[in-house]
Design a protein around this motif. Structure first.
Motif, PDB file in Angstrom:
ATOM      1  N   PRO A 143       0.818  -1.224   0.000  1.00 26.64           N
ATOM      2  CA  PRO A 143       0.000   0.000   0.000  1.00 26.64           C
ATOM      3  C   PRO A 143       0.845   1.265   0.000  1.00 26.64           C
ATOM      4  O   PRO A 143       1.861   1.346   0.698  1.00 26.64           O
ATOM      5  CB  PRO A 143      -0.820  -0.123   1.285  1.00 26.64           C
ATOM      6  N   ILE A 144       0.419   2.238  -0.765  1.00 26.06           N
ATOM      7  CA  ILE A 144       1.148   3.506  -0.869  1.00 26.06           C
ATOM      8  C   ILE A 144       1.294   4.169   0.501  1.00 26.06           C
ATOM      9  O   ILE A 144       2.306   4.817   0.797  1.00 26.06           O
ATOM     10  CB  ILE A 144       0.439   4.463  -1.871  1.00 26.06           C
ATOM     11  N   GLN A 145       0.296   3.974   1.377  1.00 23.41           N
ATOM     12  CA  GLN A 145       0.363   4.594   2.707  1.00 23.41           C
ATOM     13  C   GLN A 145       1.523   4.021   3.524  1.00 23.41           C
ATOM     14  O   GLN A 145       2.182   4.734   4.274  1.00 23.41           O
ATOM     15  CB  GLN A 145      -0.960   4.395   3.460  1.00 23.41           C
ATOM     16  N   TYR A 146       1.754   2.699   3.383  1.00 21.48           N
ATOM     17  CA  TYR A 146       2.870   2.084   4.099  1.00 21.48           C
ATOM     18  C   TYR A 146       4.204   2.514   3.503  1.00 21.48           C
ATOM     19  O   TYR A 146       5.196   2.671   4.212  1.00 21.48           O
ATOM     20  CB  TYR A 146       2.754   0.560   4.058  1.00 21.48           C
ATOM     21  N   ILE A 147       4.233   2.678   2.192  1.00 22.11           N
ATOM     22  CA  ILE A 147       5.464   3.110   1.533  1.00 22.11           C
ATOM     23  C   ILE A 147       5.857   4.512   2.004  1.00 22.11           C
ATOM     24  O   ILE A 147       7.017   4.779   2.320  1.00 22.11           O
ATOM     25  CB  ILE A 147       5.305   3.081   0.000  1.00 22.11           C
ATOM     26  N   LEU A 148       4.872   5.394   2.066  1.00 17.81           N
ATOM     27  CA  LEU A 148       5.135   6.769   2.514  1.00 17.81           C
ATOM     28  C   LEU A 148       5.204   6.866   4.039  1.00 17.81           C
ATOM     29  O   LEU A 148       5.752   7.833   4.576  1.00 17.81           O
ATOM     30  CB  LEU A 148       4.050   7.713   1.980  1.00 17.81           C
ATOM     31  N   GLY A 149       4.612   5.882   4.712  1.00 21.84           N
ATOM     32  CA  GLY A 149       4.651   5.869   6.172  1.00 21.84           C
ATOM     33  C   GLY A 149       3.640   6.767   6.837  1.00 21.84           C
ATOM     34  O   GLY A 149       3.698   6.990   8.047  1.00 21.84           O
ATOM     35  N   GLU A 150       2.678   7.265   6.058  1.00 27.07           N
ATOM     36  CA  GLU A 150       1.683   8.155   6.647  1.00 27.07           C
ATOM     37  C   GLU A 150       0.438   8.212   5.769  1.00 27.07           C
ATOM     38  O   GLU A 150       0.450   7.809   4.602  1.00 27.07           O
ATOM     39  CB  GLU A 150       2.252   9.566   6.820  1.00 27.07           C
ATOM     40  N   THR A 151      -0.634   8.709   6.364  1.00 27.27           N
ATOM     41  CA  THR A 151      -1.870   8.918   5.620  1.00 27.27           C
ATOM     42  C   THR A 151      -2.666  10.024   6.286  1.00 27.27           C
ATOM     43  O   THR A 151      -2.394  10.411   7.432  1.00 27.27           O
ATOM     44  CB  THR A 151      -2.705   7.618   5.557  1.00 27.27           C
ATOM     45  N   ASN A 152      -3.664  10.521   5.582  1.00 25.47           N
ATOM     46  CA  ASN A 152      -4.533  11.564   6.125  1.00 25.47           C
ATOM     47  C   ASN A 152      -5.847  10.946   6.561  1.00 25.47           C
ATOM     48  O   ASN A 152      -6.403  10.089   5.873  1.00 25.47           O
ATOM     49  CB  ASN A 152      -4.785  12.646   5.068  1.00 25.47           C
ATOM     50  N   VAL A 160       1.399   5.403   9.663  1.00 28.77           N
ATOM     51  CA  VAL A 160       0.875   4.047   9.514  1.00 28.77           C
ATOM     52  C   VAL A 160       2.021   3.120   9.143  1.00 28.77           C
ATOM     53  O   VAL A 160       2.968   3.516   8.465  1.00 28.77           O
ATOM     54  CB  VAL A 160      -0.248   3.953   8.458  1.00 28.77           C
ATOM     55  N   ASN A 161       1.931   1.891   9.598  1.00 28.78           N
ATOM     56  CA  ASN A 161       2.933   0.875   9.308  1.00 28.78           C
ATOM     57  C   ASN A 161       2.268  -0.491   9.352  1.00 28.78           C
ATOM     58  O   ASN A 161       1.041  -0.582   9.535  1.00 28.78           O
ATOM     59  CB  ASN A 161       4.096   0.971  10.308  1.00 28.78           C
ATOM     60  N   GLU A 162       3.068  -1.536   9.195  1.00 27.94           N
ATOM     61  CA  GLU A 162       2.498  -2.888   9.096  1.00 27.94           C
ATOM     62  C   GLU A 162       1.837  -3.359  10.385  1.00 27.94           C
ATOM     63  O   GLU A 162       1.167  -4.393  10.402  1.00 27.94           O
ATOM     64  CB  GLU A 162       3.587  -3.884   8.699  1.00 27.94           C
ATOM     65  N   ASN A 163       1.959  -2.596  11.466  1.00 28.20           N
ATOM     66  CA  ASN A 163       1.357  -2.981  12.740  1.00 28.20           C
ATOM     67  C   ASN A 163      -0.060  -2.444  12.929  1.00 28.20           C
ATOM     68  O   ASN A 163      -0.727  -2.820  13.898  1.00 28.20           O
ATOM     69  CB  ASN A 163       2.235  -2.477  13.895  1.00 28.20           C
ATOM     70  N   VAL A 164      -0.500  -1.567  12.026  1.00 28.84           N
ATOM     71  CA  VAL A 164      -1.832  -0.967  12.167  1.00 28.84           C
ATOM     72  C   VAL A 164      -2.553  -0.964  10.819  1.00 28.84           C
ATOM     73  O   VAL A 164      -1.918  -0.915   9.762  1.00 28.84           O
ATOM     74  CB  VAL A 164      -1.753   0.487  12.701  1.00 28.84           C
ATOM     75  N   LEU A 165      -3.867  -1.004  10.876  1.00 27.34           N
ATOM     76  CA  LEU A 165      -4.658  -0.889   9.660  1.00 27.34           C
ATOM     77  C   LEU A 165      -4.542   0.516   9.081  1.00 27.34           C
ATOM     78  O   LEU A 165      -4.366   1.490   9.817  1.00 27.34           O
ATOM     79  CB  LEU A 165      -6.138  -1.173   9.952  1.00 27.34           C
ATOM     80  N   ILE A 166      -4.673   0.615   7.785  1.00 25.67           N
ATOM     81  CA  ILE A 166      -4.754   1.914   7.131  1.00 25.67           C
ATOM     82  C   ILE A 166      -6.178   2.440   7.327  1.00 25.67           C
ATOM     83  O   ILE A 166      -7.143   1.754   6.962  1.00 25.67           O
ATOM     84  CB  ILE A 166      -4.432   1.791   5.636  1.00 25.67           C
ATOM     85  N   PRO A 167      -6.344   3.613   7.926  1.00 24.58           N
ATOM     86  CA  PRO A 167      -7.697   4.142   8.162  1.00 24.58           C
ATOM     87  C   PRO A 167      -8.483   4.302   6.862  1.00 24.58           C
ATOM     88  O   PRO A 167      -7.938   4.719   5.840  1.00 24.58           O
ATOM     89  CB  PRO A 167      -7.438   5.503   8.821  1.00 24.58           C
ATOM     90  N   ARG A 168      -9.782   3.961   6.923  1.00 25.58           N
ATOM     91  CA  ARG A 168     -10.651   4.024   5.754  1.00 25.58           C
ATOM     92  C   ARG A 168     -11.600   5.224   5.815  1.00 25.58           C
ATOM     93  O   ARG A 168     -11.935   5.707   6.900  1.00 25.58           O
ATOM     94  CB  ARG A 168     -11.500   2.750   5.668  1.00 25.58           C
ATOM     95  N   PRO A 169     -12.074   5.650   4.639  1.00 30.88           N
ATOM     96  CA  PRO A 169     -13.055   6.745   4.607  1.00 30.88           C
ATOM     97  C   PRO A 169     -14.326   6.429   5.391  1.00 30.88           C
ATOM     98  O   PRO A 169     -14.941   7.328   5.973  1.00 30.88           O
ATOM     99  CB  PRO A 169     -13.363   6.903   3.108  1.00 30.88           C
TER     100      PRO A 169
END
Length: 305
Positions: A70-79, A87-96
């Motif tokens: 996931p792009i969020q894991y590659i960048l290490g962050e999300t909005n 965000v990292n492999e230890n947590v889910l990527i937050p969804r809309p």
């Protein structure tokens, strides 16, 4: 190499895996993250270029995207809800959809405050209102609520020590105070067992919210490869034969630990809306409201004791 030329290469390499609009969104997310440049900057400055070192770094990212990381894991962050989260492999990527749940809570609370300011009776008494987020992960729900709700103490728990560490960093990043604790919610008899300096004994919560694991193993075929291969399964999946295990347990705890007229909020499995409502009805919760998300799926529930 000019950035515009590399953009063509980037799209060519990734278009067999992703649709072109998604690849373009990846490109500009990375460009803003790495060079602080937006789409308009590239349009206005045609000759902007990448150094050899930058090209090497971008090629590594292309390889990661080809592996469907996931792009969020590659960048290490999300909005999320206007805030920035690690965000990292230890947590889910937050969804809309989870943003919708947070917005529901915040807007409902604003109405409570407005009603209170007009001198009308509300469900909340006193200034030290409390919210508990169960299964906090990155902390996105708890932190967004703490950022937007005044006069609230926010508490959050998770079974994963690594998730708690990530959530604590996110709380610091967003300048909010959250009381975090690691525990297995399924093993608790009463939330009073969480007694620590941060979790006083016998406190009542005005809001309990949870986005627990709810994807059944039988639904794995519907889950994209980038999620299956990268996001923590502990936070995603439940046994097919006991899909509502977390909802039942959290509801039991809510009956004991919500304040009078306190509210319980859940994000839910879209296929189990009816079953979740039935569970809460049998447990004598009141004013049960099932809501759909922006995609028309049953996604969230609110109820009261």
């Amino acid at each position: 190499m000019r950035i515009k030329e590399y953009r063509s290469h980037f799209i060519q390499e990734l278009s067999p895996i992703y649709d072109e609009a998604e690849v373009e969104s990846f490109f500009y997310l990375i460009l803003e993250d790495k060079r602080k440049l937006k789409r308009i900057d590239l349009a206005l400055q045609n000759d902007l270029g990448f150094s050899e070192n930058e090209i090497q770094n971008w090629n590594i990212i292309v390889e990661q995207l080809q592996q469907e990381i996931p792009i969020q894991y590659i960048l290490g962050e999300t909005n999320f809800y206007g805030l920035n989260f690690e965000v990292n492999e230890n947590v889910l990527i937050p969804r809309p959809e989870t943003e919708e749940l947070v917005d529901w809570i915040i807007e409902s609370q604003k109405l409570e405050v407005q009603s209170r300011s007009l001198g009308k009776k509300t469900d909340f008494i006193g200034e030290n209102w409390r919210v508990l987020d169960i299964g906090t992960g990155s902390g996105c729900i708890a932190i967004s609520l703490a950022k937007n709700l005044q006069n609230f103490q926010v508490f959050a728990i998770d079974i994963s020590e690594k998730a708690i560490v990530t959530a604590e960093r996110n709380a610091d990043k967003n300048n909010v105070s959250i009381h975090f604790i690691k525990t297995d919610i399924l093993k608790l008899i009463n939330l009073d067992e969480l007694q620590t300096s941060s979790f006083p004994v016998s406190i009542k919560y005005d809001i309990i919210v949870s986005n627990p694991p709810y994807v059944r193993n039988l639904e794995k075929a519907e889950i994209k490869k980038n999620v299956l291969d990268n996001e923590p399964h502990l936070a995603l999946f439940v046994d097919d034969n006991d899909a509502l295990i977390f909802y039942k347990k959290i509801a039991e705890l809510a009956l004991k630990n919500l304040s009078k007229k306190g509210k319980l909020y859940f994000e839910i499995n879209q296929y189990l809306g009816k079953e979740t409502v039935e569970l809460l009805t049998k447990m004598n919760f009141k004013n049960i409201e099932l809501r759909k998300d922006i995609y028309g799926n049953d996604r969230m529930i609110r109820c009261e004791i």
